[in-house]
Design a protein around this motif. Structure first.
Motif, PDB file in Angstrom:
ATOM      1  N   SER A 113       2.823  -4.651  -1.443  1.00  0.00           N
ATOM      2  CA  SER A 113       3.341  -3.321  -1.729  1.00  0.00           C
ATOM      3  C   SER A 113       4.714  -3.136  -1.125  1.00  0.00           C
ATOM      4  O   SER A 113       5.610  -2.546  -1.754  1.00  0.00           O
ATOM      5  N   GLU A 114       4.892  -3.633   0.104  1.00  0.00           N
ATOM      6  CA  GLU A 114       6.186  -3.494   0.751  1.00  0.00           C
ATOM      7  C   GLU A 114       7.259  -4.303   0.032  1.00  0.00           C
ATOM      8  O   GLU A 114       8.409  -3.899  -0.043  1.00  0.00           O
ATOM      9  N   LEU A 115       6.842  -5.445  -0.513  1.00  0.00           N
ATOM     10  CA  LEU A 115       7.806  -6.320  -1.175  1.00  0.00           C
ATOM     11  C   LEU A 115       8.093  -5.901  -2.622  1.00  0.00           C
ATOM     12  O   LEU A 115       9.236  -5.902  -3.063  1.00  0.00           O
ATOM     13  N   TYR A 116       7.060  -5.512  -3.373  1.00  0.00           N
ATOM     14  CA  TYR A 116       7.200  -5.314  -4.828  1.00  0.00           C
ATOM     15  C   TYR A 116       6.853  -3.904  -5.310  1.00  0.00           C
ATOM     16  O   TYR A 116       6.984  -3.606  -6.483  1.00  0.00           O
ATOM     17  N   GLY A 117       6.369  -3.037  -4.426  1.00  0.00           N
ATOM     18  CA  GLY A 117       6.103  -1.659  -4.807  1.00  0.00           C
ATOM     19  C   GLY A 117       4.763  -1.425  -5.466  1.00  0.00           C
ATOM     20  O   GLY A 117       4.432  -0.292  -5.808  1.00  0.00           O
ATOM     21  N   THR A 118       3.961  -2.438  -5.661  1.00  0.00           N
ATOM     22  CA  THR A 118       2.652  -2.255  -6.271  1.00  0.00           C
ATOM     23  C   THR A 118       1.694  -1.696  -5.236  1.00  0.00           C
ATOM     24  O   THR A 118       1.541  -2.249  -4.157  1.00  0.00           O
ATOM     25  N   LYS A 119       1.089  -0.565  -5.581  1.00  0.00           N
ATOM     26  CA  LYS A 119       0.147   0.062  -4.648  1.00  0.00           C
ATOM     27  C   LYS A 119      -1.227  -0.560  -4.871  1.00  0.00           C
ATOM     28  O   LYS A 119      -1.865  -0.333  -5.890  1.00  0.00           O
ATOM     29  N   GLY A 120      -1.681  -1.328  -3.902  1.00  0.00           N
ATOM     30  CA  GLY A 120      -2.983  -1.966  -4.012  1.00  0.00           C
ATOM     31  C   GLY A 120      -3.872  -1.606  -2.834  1.00  0.00           C
ATOM     32  O   GLY A 120      -3.404  -1.463  -1.710  1.00  0.00           O
ATOM     33  N   ARG A 121      -5.162  -1.392  -3.149  1.00  0.00           N
ATOM     34  CA  ARG A 121      -6.121  -1.075  -2.086  1.00  0.00           C
ATOM     35  C   ARG A 121      -7.439  -1.718  -2.408  1.00  0.00           C
ATOM     36  O   ARG A 121      -7.788  -1.914  -3.564  1.00  0.00           O
ATOM     37  N   ILE A 122      -8.188  -2.019  -1.313  1.00  0.00           N
ATOM     38  CA  ILE A 122      -9.591  -2.356  -1.469  1.00  0.00           C
ATOM     39  C   ILE A 122     -10.350  -1.095  -1.104  1.00  0.00           C
ATOM     40  O   ILE A 122     -10.103  -0.476  -0.075  1.00  0.00           O
ATOM     41  N   ILE A 123     -11.223  -0.649  -1.963  1.00  0.00           N
ATOM     42  CA  ILE A 123     -11.823   0.673  -1.800  1.00  0.00           C
ATOM     43  C   ILE A 123     -13.328   0.592  -1.913  1.00  0.00           C
ATOM     44  O   ILE A 123     -13.889  -0.353  -2.478  1.00  0.00           O
ATOM     45  N   SER A 124     -13.938   1.623  -1.364  1.00  0.00           N
ATOM     46  CA  SER A 124     -15.394   1.721  -1.450  1.00  0.00           C
ATOM     47  C   SER A 124     -15.783   3.161  -1.162  1.00  0.00           C
ATOM     48  O   SER A 124     -15.064   3.889  -0.464  1.00  0.00           O
ATOM     49  N   ASN A 125     -16.908   3.560  -1.763  1.00  0.00           N
ATOM     50  CA  ASN A 125     -17.439   4.882  -1.423  1.00  0.00           C
ATOM     51  C   ASN A 125     -18.178   4.844  -0.082  1.00  0.00           C
ATOM     52  O   ASN A 125     -18.425   5.901   0.518  1.00  0.00           O
ATOM     53  N   LEU A 126     -18.532   3.579   0.404  1.00  0.00           N
ATOM     54  CA  LEU A 126     -19.185   3.393   1.725  1.00  0.00           C
ATOM     55  C   LEU A 126     -18.417   2.318   2.486  1.00  0.00           C
ATOM     56  O   LEU A 126     -18.924   1.208   2.725  1.00  0.00           O
ATOM     57  N   PRO A 127     -17.181   2.609   2.889  1.00  0.00           N
ATOM     58  CA  PRO A 127     -16.367   1.570   3.504  1.00  0.00           C
ATOM     59  C   PRO A 127     -16.753   1.353   4.967  1.00  0.00           C
ATOM     60  O   PRO A 127     -17.236   2.266   5.627  1.00  0.00           O
ATOM     61  N   LEU A 128     -16.535   0.132   5.440  1.00  0.00           N
ATOM     62  CA  LEU A 128     -16.641  -0.122   6.865  1.00  0.00           C
ATOM     63  C   LEU A 128     -15.447   0.525   7.566  1.00  0.00           C
ATOM     64  O   LEU A 128     -15.582   1.105   8.629  1.00  0.00           O
ATOM     65  N   ASN A 129     -14.271   0.349   6.950  1.00  0.00           N
ATOM     66  CA  ASN A 129     -13.037   0.891   7.492  1.00  0.00           C
ATOM     67  C   ASN A 129     -12.729   2.200   6.773  1.00  0.00           C
ATOM     68  O   ASN A 129     -12.586   2.217   5.559  1.00  0.00           O
ATOM     69  N   PRO A 130     -12.626   3.309   7.473  1.00  0.00           N
ATOM     70  CA  PRO A 130     -12.329   4.596   6.808  1.00  0.00           C
ATOM     71  C   PRO A 130     -11.056   4.573   5.980  1.00  0.00           C
ATOM     72  O   PRO A 130     -10.914   5.333   5.022  1.00  0.00           O
ATOM     73  N   ASP A 131     -10.116   3.660   6.338  1.00  0.00           N
ATOM     74  CA  ASP A 131      -8.882   3.573   5.553  1.00  0.00           C
ATOM     75  C   ASP A 131      -9.143   3.116   4.120  1.00  0.00           C
ATOM     76  O   ASP A 131      -8.301   3.287   3.234  1.00  0.00           O
ATOM     77  N   ASN A 132     -10.310   2.488   3.937  1.00  0.00           N
ATOM     78  CA  ASN A 132     -10.637   1.968   2.599  1.00  0.00           C
ATOM     79  C   ASN A 132     -11.445   2.961   1.761  1.00  0.00           C
ATOM     80  O   ASN A 132     -11.940   2.611   0.693  1.00  0.00           O
ATOM     81  N   LYS A 133     -11.574   4.172   2.256  1.00  0.00           N
ATOM     82  CA  LYS A 133     -12.359   5.162   1.526  1.00  0.00           C
ATOM     83  C   LYS A 133     -11.627   5.532   0.241  1.00  0.00           C
ATOM     84  O   LYS A 133     -10.440   5.795   0.218  1.00  0.00           O
ATOM     85  N   ALA A 134     -12.375   5.530  -0.854  1.00  0.00           N
ATOM     86  CA  ALA A 134     -11.795   5.838  -2.170  1.00  0.00           C
ATOM     87  C   ALA A 134     -11.330   7.294  -2.225  1.00  0.00           C
ATOM     88  O   ALA A 134     -11.986   8.179  -1.672  1.00  0.00           O
ATOM     89  N   ASP A 135     -10.152   7.472  -2.925  1.00  0.00           N
ATOM     90  CA  ASP A 135      -9.726   8.863  -3.154  1.00  0.00           C
ATOM     91  C   ASP A 135     -10.554   9.439  -4.312  1.00  0.00           C
ATOM     92  O   ASP A 135     -11.469   8.791  -4.833  1.00  0.00           O
ATOM     93  N   LYS A 136     -10.232  10.647  -4.710  1.00  0.00           N
ATOM     94  CA  LYS A 136     -11.061  11.336  -5.717  1.00  0.00           C
ATOM     95  C   LYS A 136     -11.108  10.556  -7.029  1.00  0.00           C
ATOM     96  O   LYS A 136     -12.180  10.360  -7.623  1.00  0.00           O
ATOM     97  N   TRP A 137      -9.922  10.141  -7.510  1.00  0.00           N
ATOM     98  CA  TRP A 137      -9.909   9.400  -8.785  1.00  0.00           C
ATOM     99  C   TRP A 137     -10.645   8.092  -8.650  1.00  0.00           C
ATOM    100  O   TRP A 137     -11.416   7.704  -9.549  1.00  0.00           O
TER     101      TRP A 137
END
Length: 600
Positions: A113-137
């Motif tokens: 993302s920092e290099l090419y601007g592509t916003k990528g995430r690993i997401i889950s509705n039950l994440p181990l890491n709260p940062d990986n919590k899925a947004d509404k969409w």
């Protein structure tokens, strides 16, 4: 023509609008296609990005996670503290920490993302890491994926900017249970997904740039289409104009043919067109209406093509039956014109130009405002021309007297408003020149048909009457002033004794002698055995009758002459001439009686 040209213009405008709408529609469709293409490119980039992440995740998973040196960027994952040996020390004394697949992908996505601007995430509705919590969409999309078990994508805004958003599901595998088994997942469960969001603005901008680059070519195509339409319009209008000109020339040729048949009304249609146009202009009609009226005037007598010569060319007054027959020419004109598209607009005008304001006209007996207004104008112009040109059976009126007669007929034969306009429009018209005498052999033969004595070839009593009527016109050009009467005394007795055949020969020879002796005069036979020589200048005829005296010698027919001063004696018709002769005979008889009494 105007109707056809108007219709053609309507077609051209319609074609222009259709062509323009088509080109605009193509541009809109092209724009939409470019946008969809931009969106497909963004979707492919998101797909490639996620597949790259999945490939890396698969490699990490296949190794059960990987150990990497602990640095500022790769700190030990606090959410893996429940795993024994999360951190290990190498023999060289370097500390390593376990990087599970999710942690590895997160780090990779951050760098990408920092290099090419592509916003990528690993997401889950039950994440181990709260940062990986899925947004509404993302959460809604994971719920959809839970049922479809297929990737989900959609254009959705992030911070007010449209993004192509894609989620590819992550299914739980055996290697995943090491870190996520305590969350209750089993193999095959949708544990979350990898999300990629690609900003669409650069793609849309690129699409617009491509469209702008192609726009000049589209404009050229549009211009070619417009030029083709205009060329088609020009050629079609030229064809219509040529066709109309051909039709009009054909009709005008028929009119010329009629006027050539009836030489005494030559130029009538043109004058009627001129007079009608002047009246219409005085009344405030538009140029279009005046042109329509002029064209109608030019063909208003075209139906006379079907009128028999014996009626059309008759130089005298018509009988009631002949008048009824000639009145049919307006119906014939209407029927001829209405069958031709370009004349349909003027057919009704021509049809009603002999209707009269009080309803006494023909062919339909229309009254007042039932009569088309342009027909009413033509009617006044037609009558005015008839009044101011000579007919063999009557003299022409002055411009002023013709206008006065029109005024007398206002609200009777003519519309008073039209008559009032004519008083101004026609007051300065120059009275047309006309010649009632035959000027060539053809016209002489026409006169012979109507006005020549069939036995002798001299003109008859009717023509003498017409010439005296015309001659009485105060403005008659080059008038006749002298009448010499030649009276054959005892001719009736000669006929009885010698027979009609010999008497006819005498009349024929007398006529031939007069024609030969007086080539510049008009020779008439009247009352059977009397002749008139009509001169423009006073002429003493007695000395010129020697050949006739010789012809009559031994026949007991005597020759007597009388001289008449047309102007002084007021001879304006045959009836007045007859009255003069009666009076002259009475005076002669009275004089003879007085002489007889004196002699006794």
């Amino acid at each position: 023509m105007n109707t056809k040209v108007t219709y053609l213009k309507f077609i051209v405008v319609t074609l222009f609008l259709v062509w323009t709408i088509l080109i605009v529609s193509i541009l809109v469709n092209w724009f939409n296609q470019e946008n969809r293409h931009a969106e497909r490119l963004a979707f492919k980039e998101a797909t490639v990005s996620i597949k790259k992440d999945l490939a890396y995740r698969s490699w990490v998973t296949s190794h059960g996670g990987v150990y990497v040196p602990i640095t500022e960027q790769t700190r030990p994952n606090p959410y893996l503290s429940h795993i024994p040996n999360r951190d290990i020390k190498t023999e060289a004394g370097m500390w390593l920490t376990l990087m599970n697949p999710a942690y590895a992908i997160k780090q990779t996505m951050k760098n990408y993302s920092e290099l090419y601007g592509t916003k990528g995430r690993i997401i889950s509705n039950l994440p181990l890491n709260p940062d990986n919590k899925a947004d509404k969409w993302e959460s809604n999309s994971l719920n959809i994926i839970e049922n479809t078990r297929t990737p989900h994508h959609e254009i959705h805004p992030i911070d007010g900017q449209d993004h192509m958003r894609l989620i590819i599901p992550l299914f739980t595998e055996e290697g995943c249970l090491k870190c996520h088994g305590h969350q209750g997942y089993t193999v095959g469960d949708v544990r979350g997904g990898i999300s990629a969001s690609i900003a669409l603005a650069p793609y849309y901008t690129s699409a617009v740039s491509r469209l702008k680059a192609s726009l000049p070519y589209v404009v050229v195509v549009w211009l070619i289409g417009v030029a083709t339409i205009l060329l088609g319009y020009w050629r079609t209008r030229r064809y219509i104009s040529e066709k109309i000109a051909s039709y009009e020339q054909h009709i005008f040729s028929i009119v010329d043919m009629i006027e050539n048949r009836d030489s005494y009304t030559a130029g009538h249609t043109k004058r009627v067109g001129q007079y009608a146009s002047l009246i219409a202009k005085q009344m405030g009609y538009s140029a279009k209406a005046i042109d329509k009226l002029y064209r109608a005037s030019m063909v208003h007598d075209v139906g006379k093509i079907s009128t028999p010569d014996s009626i059309l060319l008759k130089p005298g007054k018509l009988s009631p039956l002949e008048r009824k027959i000639i009145q049919q020419h307006v119906v014939t004109s209407y029927q001829m014109l209405k069958r031709v598209d370009i004349f349909q607009g003027i057919a009704e005008i021509v049809r009603h130009h002999h209707e009269q304001y009080d309803g006494s006209g023909y062919p339909q007996g229309l009254k007042g405002e039932q009569i088309p207004k342009l027909s009413q104008i033509m009617s006044v112009a037609d009558a005015f021309d008839a009044m101011t040109t000579d007919r063999v059976y009557k003299g022409r009126k002055t411009i002023q007297s013709a206008l006065e007669e029109l005024q007398l007929l206002a609200n009777k034969q003519f519309n008073a408003e039209v008559v009032e306009a004519a008083q101004t429009a026609l007051k300065d018209i120059a009275r047309p020149k006309s010649n009632q005498l035959p000027v060539n052999e053809i016209e002489k033969e026409r006169f012979a048909y109507f006005y020549k004595d069939q036995l002798t070839g001299a003109y008859n009593r009717d023509y003498l009457n017409n010439m005296l009527l015309i001659n009485s016109d105060k403005q008659s050009e080059d008038p006749y002033n002298c009448i010499n009467l030649i009276l054959l005394t005892n001719f009736t007795q000669y006929n009885k004794e010698q027979g009609w055949e010999r008497g006819n020969k005498i009349l024929i020879h007398v006529t031939q002698s007069l024609l030969s002796s007086f080539p510049d005069a008009l020779i008439f036979r009247i009352h059977g055995d009397d002749f008139i020589v009509l001169h423009k200048q006073h002429y003493a005829i007695e000395g010129e009758l020697g050949p006739i005296d010789a012809l009559l010698e031994g026949t007991e027919i005597s020759l007597d002459t009388l001289h008449v001063n047309i102007k002084e004696d007021g001879i304006g018709s045959v009836d007045k001439l007859d009255n003069w002769l009666v009076s002259a005979n009475r005076e002669k008889e009275s004089l003879e009686n007085n002489q007889l009494i004196i002699s006794q």
